[in-house]
Design an enzyme around this catalytic site. Sequence first.
Site, short mmCIF file in Angstrom:
data_model
loop_
_atom_site.label_atom_id
_atom_site.label_comp_id
_atom_site.label_asym_id
_atom_site.label_seq_id
_atom_site.Cartn_x
_atom_site.Cartn_y
_atom_site.Cartn_z
CG ASP A 102 -13.38 6.32 -1.44
OD1 ASP A 102 -13.22 6.21 -0.20
OD2 ASP A 102 -12.43 6.29 -2.25
CB CYS A 157 -14.51 1.41 -0.22
SG CYS A 157 -14.00 3.13 -0.16
NE ARG A 205 -3.93 0.61 1.90
CZ ARG A 205 -5.17 0.79 2.37
NH1 ARG A 205 -5.39 1.65 3.36
NH2 ARG A 205 -6.19 0.11 1.89
NE ARG A 207 -10.67 -5.15 0.39
CZ ARG A 207 -9.90 -4.15 0.83
NH1 ARG A 207 -10.44 -3.10 1.39
NH2 ARG A 207 -8.58 -4.19 0.66
CG HIS A 218 -8.48 0.10 -2.89
ND1 HIS A 218 -7.74 -1.02 -2.52
CD2 HIS A 218 -9.12 0.49 -1.75
CE1 HIS A 218 -7.93 -1.27 -1.24
NE2 HIS A 218 -8.76 -0.37 -0.75
CD GLN A 253 -13.14 -1.57 -0.90
OE1 GLN A 253 -12.37 -1.45 0.04
NE2 GLN A 253 -14.35 -2.07 -0.74
N1 CP Z 1 -11.42 0.08 2.35
C1 CP Z 1 -10.16 -0.01 2.78
O1 CP Z 1 -9.23 -0.29 2.03
O2 CP Z 1 -10.00 0.21 4.12
P1 CP Z 1 -8.61 0.39 4.88
O3 CP Z 1 -8.02 1.71 4.43
O4 CP Z 1 -8.98 0.40 6.33
O5 CP Z 1 -7.70 -0.74 4.53
N1 NVA Z 2 -9.92 6.76 -1.66
C1 NVA Z 2 -9.58 6.36 -0.32
C2 NVA Z 2 -9.84 4.91 -0.11
C3 NVA Z 2 -9.68 4.44 1.30
C4 NVA Z 2 -9.86 2.97 1.44
C5 NVA Z 2 -8.12 6.71 -0.02
O1 NVA Z 2 -7.28 6.52 -0.90
O2 NVA Z 2 -7.84 7.16 1.09
#
Ligand code: CP
Ligand code: NVA
Length: 310
Positions: A223, A263, A99, A291, A126, A129
Amino acid sequence: MKHLLSIEELDELDMSRILTLAPKIKRKRGISPALKGQSWGLIFTKSSTRTRVSFQVGIRELGGESLFLSNNEIQLGRGESIADTARVLSRFMHGVIIRTFAQDDLREFAKWGTIPVVNALTDEEHPCQILADLFTISEKRGAVPGKKIAFIGDGACNVCRSWLFAAAKLGFELSVGAPSGYQPDDETVARVRKAAGRKAKFKLTITEDCKEAANNADVLYTDVWVSMGKEGESAQRMKELAGYQINRGLLQAAKKNALVMHCLPAYRGKEITEDVFEAHAKDIFDQAENRLHVQKAILTLLSKQGRKGS
Ligand code: CP
Ligand code: NVA
């Protein structure tokens, strides 16, 4: 399947393999030996609750071990190159889940390493997701092609971008309701349209009118307004995205039994109202749970790739 870097690059057959395996894994939840004897690393530069925990639990349920490697605690955070990190970790591990901010950093790791790389969220995409979301929709409402999904809010964010490529791959209607400045960029839209080819059920609408986006939708999806890394734009985003909220009024425009999805994490009173969130909480937390099952399917398919040596 060698890596899962993005929905854009995901082979359609692999997408269908993941979505076929996930419900089977969900039905038979428990320990299975797909990752027996394997070690997988999670390299995270951004915060996470769902992705981190579901991957670590999923790896354990598949018989493997996971190591959480916060970017600040490994030499990567002090300037060691991605190329060297990838070559070292490939000698120890069977796969990594990353990530971070730049999508190119994932590609760099995949280029230099010899183990599978999974995108656990970048500024661009993502994929885990969206795969879990597709599974959730099919579980609750049947086949996704033929459905209309409305994405309301920051249409330029990573989650929406993955939705665009999913629409192109699977062939369904996606309608993005977002203000100008928060809509998918022209280059992405052109790539999406090209990827969709002649898929009969693919349709993409991008509009500033969220009622139009939500009209007759099977799914209303949102989101956060402020994605990770955009905190400096918080005040401006609150102002400019203020009308792009899933609320009772917007729900009226969608189909009667429309699925409301998020999400997560959710900011009540911003991208979704408290009452709509709570009325649809069961579906939203089922979505979060999925997930785990989808990622176990992804890991199972990737583990067949395993270590190729250096
Ligand atoms: N939706 C999602 O990816 O959540 P987190 O940021 O908590 O991993
Ligand atoms: N768009 C958001 C998604 C979080 C799971 C971010 O990147 O923070």
